[in-house]
Each structure stands twice: as structure tokens, then as C-alpha cells.
Design a protein around this motif. Structure first.
Motif, PDB file in Angstrom:
ATOM      1  N   ALA A  14       0.845  -1.196   0.000  1.00 30.16           N
ATOM      2  CA  ALA A  14       0.000   0.000   0.000  1.00 30.16           C
ATOM      3  C   ALA A  14       0.874   1.238   0.000  1.00 30.16           C
ATOM      4  N   THR A  15       0.626   2.116  -0.962  1.00 28.02           N
ATOM      5  CA  THR A  15       1.267   3.419  -1.015  1.00 28.02           C
ATOM      6  C   THR A  15       0.187   4.449  -0.738  1.00 28.02           C
ATOM      7  N   ILE A  16       0.338   5.160   0.375  1.00 26.09           N
ATOM      8  CA  ILE A  16      -0.675   6.117   0.822  1.00 26.09           C
ATOM      9  C   ILE A  16      -0.064   7.509   0.823  1.00 26.09           C
ATOM     10  N   SER A  17      -0.776   8.470   0.218  1.00 21.90           N
ATOM     11  CA  SER A  17      -0.339   9.858   0.318  1.00 21.90           C
ATOM     12  C   SER A  17      -1.573  10.752   0.402  1.00 21.90           C
ATOM     13  N   TRP A  18      -1.524  11.677   1.329  1.00 23.22           N
ATOM     14  CA  TRP A  18      -2.621  12.626   1.522  1.00 23.22           C
ATOM     15  C   TRP A  18      -2.412  13.790   0.569  1.00 23.22           C
ATOM     16  N   MET A  19      -3.451  14.127  -0.212  1.00 27.29           N
ATOM     17  CA  MET A  19      -3.409  15.241  -1.152  1.00 27.29           C
ATOM     18  C   MET A  19      -3.754  16.550  -0.419  1.00 27.29           C
ATOM     19  N   ASP A  20      -4.708  16.478   0.496  1.00 21.86           N
ATOM     20  CA  ASP A  20      -5.085  17.582   1.374  1.00 21.86           C
ATOM     21  C   ASP A  20      -5.708  16.971   2.626  1.00 21.86           C
ATOM     22  N   ASN A  21      -6.390  17.764   3.441  1.00 21.73           N
ATOM     23  CA  ASN A  21      -6.924  17.263   4.708  1.00 21.73           C
ATOM     24  C   ASN A  21      -7.995  16.187   4.553  1.00 21.73           C
ATOM     25  N   ASN A  22      -8.688  16.144   3.407  1.00 22.93           N
ATOM     26  CA  ASN A  22      -9.790  15.199   3.215  1.00 22.93           C
ATOM     27  C   ASN A  22      -9.625  14.276   2.018  1.00 22.93           C
ATOM     28  N   THR A  23      -8.537  14.404   1.273  1.00 21.96           N
ATOM     29  CA  THR A  23      -8.338  13.600   0.065  1.00 21.96           C
ATOM     30  C   THR A  23      -7.069  12.779   0.208  1.00 21.96           C
ATOM     31  N   VAL A  24      -7.217  11.476  -0.042  1.00 16.10           N
ATOM     32  CA  VAL A  24      -6.088  10.564   0.080  1.00 16.10           C
ATOM     33  C   VAL A  24      -5.965   9.747  -1.203  1.00 16.10           C
ATOM     34  N   GLU A  25      -4.733   9.393  -1.530  1.00 13.59           N
ATOM     35  CA  GLU A  25      -4.495   8.512  -2.667  1.00 13.59           C
ATOM     36  C   GLU A  25      -3.912   7.208  -2.144  1.00 13.59           C
ATOM     37  N   ILE A  26      -4.559   6.115  -2.511  1.00 16.14           N
ATOM     38  CA  ILE A  26      -4.111   4.784  -2.099  1.00 16.14           C
ATOM     39  C   ILE A  26      -3.865   3.974  -3.359  1.00 16.14           C
ATOM     40  N   ASN A  27      -2.623   3.586  -3.583  1.00 20.72           N
ATOM     41  CA  ASN A  27      -2.262   2.773  -4.748  1.00 20.72           C
ATOM     42  C   ASN A  27      -2.881   3.305  -6.040  1.00 20.72           C
ATOM     43  N   GLY A  28      -2.840   4.631  -6.219  1.00 22.47           N
ATOM     44  CA  GLY A  28      -3.330   5.236  -7.447  1.00 22.47           C
ATOM     45  C   GLY A  28      -4.809   5.570  -7.474  1.00 22.47           C
ATOM     46  N   HIS A  29      -5.550   5.255  -6.427  1.00 21.13           N
ATOM     47  CA  HIS A  29      -6.980   5.556  -6.337  1.00 21.13           C
ATOM     48  C   HIS A  29      -7.171   6.745  -5.396  1.00 21.13           C
ATOM     49  N   THR A  30      -7.745   7.832  -5.912  1.00 19.84           N
ATOM     50  CA  THR A  30      -7.965   9.035  -5.123  1.00 19.84           C
ATOM     51  C   THR A  30      -9.359   9.009  -4.507  1.00 19.84           C
ATOM     52  N   LEU A  31      -9.430   9.230  -3.192  1.00 18.81           N
ATOM     53  CA  LEU A  31     -10.691   9.173  -2.464  1.00 18.81           C
ATOM     54  C   LEU A  31     -10.876  10.400  -1.586  1.00 18.81           C
ATOM     55  N   ASP A  32     -12.083  10.936  -1.592  1.00 14.87           N
ATOM     56  CA  ASP A  32     -12.477  11.942  -0.614  1.00 14.87           C
ATOM     57  C   ASP A  32     -12.980  11.153   0.591  1.00 14.87           C
ATOM     58  N   VAL A  33     -12.298  11.232   1.712  1.00 21.48           N
ATOM     59  CA  VAL A  33     -12.604  10.368   2.850  1.00 21.48           C
ATOM     60  C   VAL A  33     -13.980  10.633   3.456  1.00 21.48           C
ATOM     61  N   LYS A  34     -14.568  11.783   3.161  1.00 23.64           N
ATOM     62  CA  LYS A  34     -15.890  12.088   3.698  1.00 23.64           C
ATOM     63  C   LYS A  34     -17.003  11.351   2.952  1.00 23.64           C
ATOM     64  N   ARG A  35     -16.775  11.000   1.670  1.00 28.98           N
ATOM     65  CA  ARG A  35     -17.870  10.407   0.906  1.00 28.98           C
ATOM     66  C   ARG A  35     -17.492   9.240   0.000  1.00 28.98           C
ATOM     67  N   ASP A  36     -16.224   9.037  -0.304  1.00 31.22           N
ATOM     68  CA  ASP A  36     -15.827   8.012  -1.279  1.00 31.22           C
ATOM     69  C   ASP A  36     -15.379   6.722  -0.618  1.00 31.22           C
ATOM     70  N   LYS A  37     -15.581   5.638  -1.369  1.00 32.94           N
ATOM     71  CA  LYS A  37     -15.051   4.319  -1.029  1.00 32.94           C
ATOM     72  C   LYS A  37     -14.613   3.671  -2.328  1.00 32.94           C
ATOM     73  N   PHE A  38     -13.575   2.835  -2.273  1.00 37.32           N
ATOM     74  CA  PHE A  38     -13.187   2.056  -3.432  1.00 37.32           C
ATOM     75  C   PHE A  38     -13.298   0.586  -3.065  1.00 37.32           C
ATOM     76  N   ASP A  39     -14.062  -0.156  -3.843  1.00 30.91           N
ATOM     77  CA  ASP A  39     -14.257  -1.589  -3.633  1.00 30.91           C
ATOM     78  C   ASP A  39     -14.174  -2.239  -5.017  1.00 30.91           C
ATOM     79  N   PHE A  40     -13.149  -3.061  -5.245  1.00 31.86           N
ATOM     80  CA  PHE A  40     -12.940  -3.661  -6.556  1.00 31.86           C
ATOM     81  C   PHE A  40     -14.145  -4.473  -7.018  1.00 31.86           C
ATOM     82  N   ARG A  41     -14.951  -4.964  -6.100  1.00 26.93           N
ATOM     83  CA  ARG A  41     -16.099  -5.787  -6.467  1.00 26.93           C
ATOM     84  C   ARG A  41     -17.190  -4.972  -7.158  1.00 26.93           C
ATOM     85  N   ASN A  42     -17.150  -3.649  -7.023  1.00 26.45           N
ATOM     86  CA  ASN A  42     -18.150  -2.783  -7.648  1.00 26.45           C
ATOM     87  C   ASN A  42     -17.652  -2.150  -8.936  1.00 26.45           C
ATOM     88  N   GLN A  43     -16.469  -2.495  -9.372  1.00 29.75           N
ATOM     89  CA  GLN A  43     -15.911  -1.892 -10.594  1.00 29.75           C
ATOM     90  C   GLN A  43     -16.308  -2.661 -11.819  1.00 29.75           C
TER      91      GLN A  43
END
Length: 111
Positions: free
Chosen positions: A82-111
Motif C-alpha cells: 500500500a502506497t498512501i499519500s494525503w493530497m489535502d486534509n480530506n483527500t487521500v491517494e491509495i495505490n493510485g486511487h484518489t478518495l475523498d474520505v468524507k464520501r468516497d469508497k473504493f471496492d474492486f467488487r463494484n468496478q
């Protein structure tokens, strides 16, 4: 009306059994990163699926200010790091997937 209720219950049962991110396996701790404002911590865990499935990474968001409550926001198959980097206070990038932690989720089963 009863038929609609039964279909709804079956639908919820399938979702709960196969797609609910709160039921993911715990896994082994990989790494963590704290948001720039210290409000969140994203912890990553690797899950060994056994001989028949590949490794997966689970990302767990920890609310540092609110009772240390947690929620799963990332689940991806065929990863073991896992490569994790915070873009700002509410946005994080995990292994190339950018998520707004207040509303986003990434689940490969839904792709």
C-alpha cells in the motif's frame, strides 16, 4: 406488498453477505499515514486469501478526533503493498486511487 418485502430482504441479505465493507477480513498491518490536519489516519492491511485467491489490501480510516471510530474505505484485489499519500486534509491517494474520505469508497467488487 409481501412479495416486495421478501425481494427487499433477499437483496439486503445478498448485499450483507457479499458486499458489505464492514465484514471484510482484518488482515495483517502494513502501514499508516496521518492526514495533514491530524483528523484522520488511514491504516492499510494485507489479506492473504489462501491458496485459491490473491492477496488484497484493505484501507481503514480512523477518525482521530471522534472516539477513534473506524470505517473501511478501500478494498482492492491483487495487491500486497500500500502506497498512501494525503493530497489535502480530506483527500487521500491509495495505490493510485484518489478518495475523498468524507464520501468516497473504493471496492474492486463494484468496478
Amino acid at each position: 406488498m409481501i412479495g416486495l418485502l421478501i425481494v427487499g430482504l433477499i437483496g439486503y441479505g445478498v448485499y450483507w453477505a457479499f458486499f458489505d465493507m464492514n465484514r471484510l477480513p482484518t488482515g495483517e498491518y502494513l502501514t499508516e499515514e496521518i492526514s495533514p490536519d491530524g483528523k484522520y489516519t488511514l491504516k492499510a492491511y494485507v489479506i492473504n486469501g489462501g491458496a485459491t485467491t490473491s492477496y488484497s489490501v484493505r484501507g481503514e480510516l480512523v477518525f482521530n478526533i471522534k472516539d477513534k471510530k473506524t470505517k473501511n474505505i478501500y478494498w482492492n484485489n491483487r495487491e500486497d503493498t500500500a502506497t498512501i499519500s494525503w493530497m489535502d486534509n480530506n483527500t487521500v491517494e491509495i495505490n493510485g486511487h484518489t478518495l475523498d474520505v468524507k464520501r468516497d469508497k473504493f471496492d474492486f467488487r463494484n468496478q
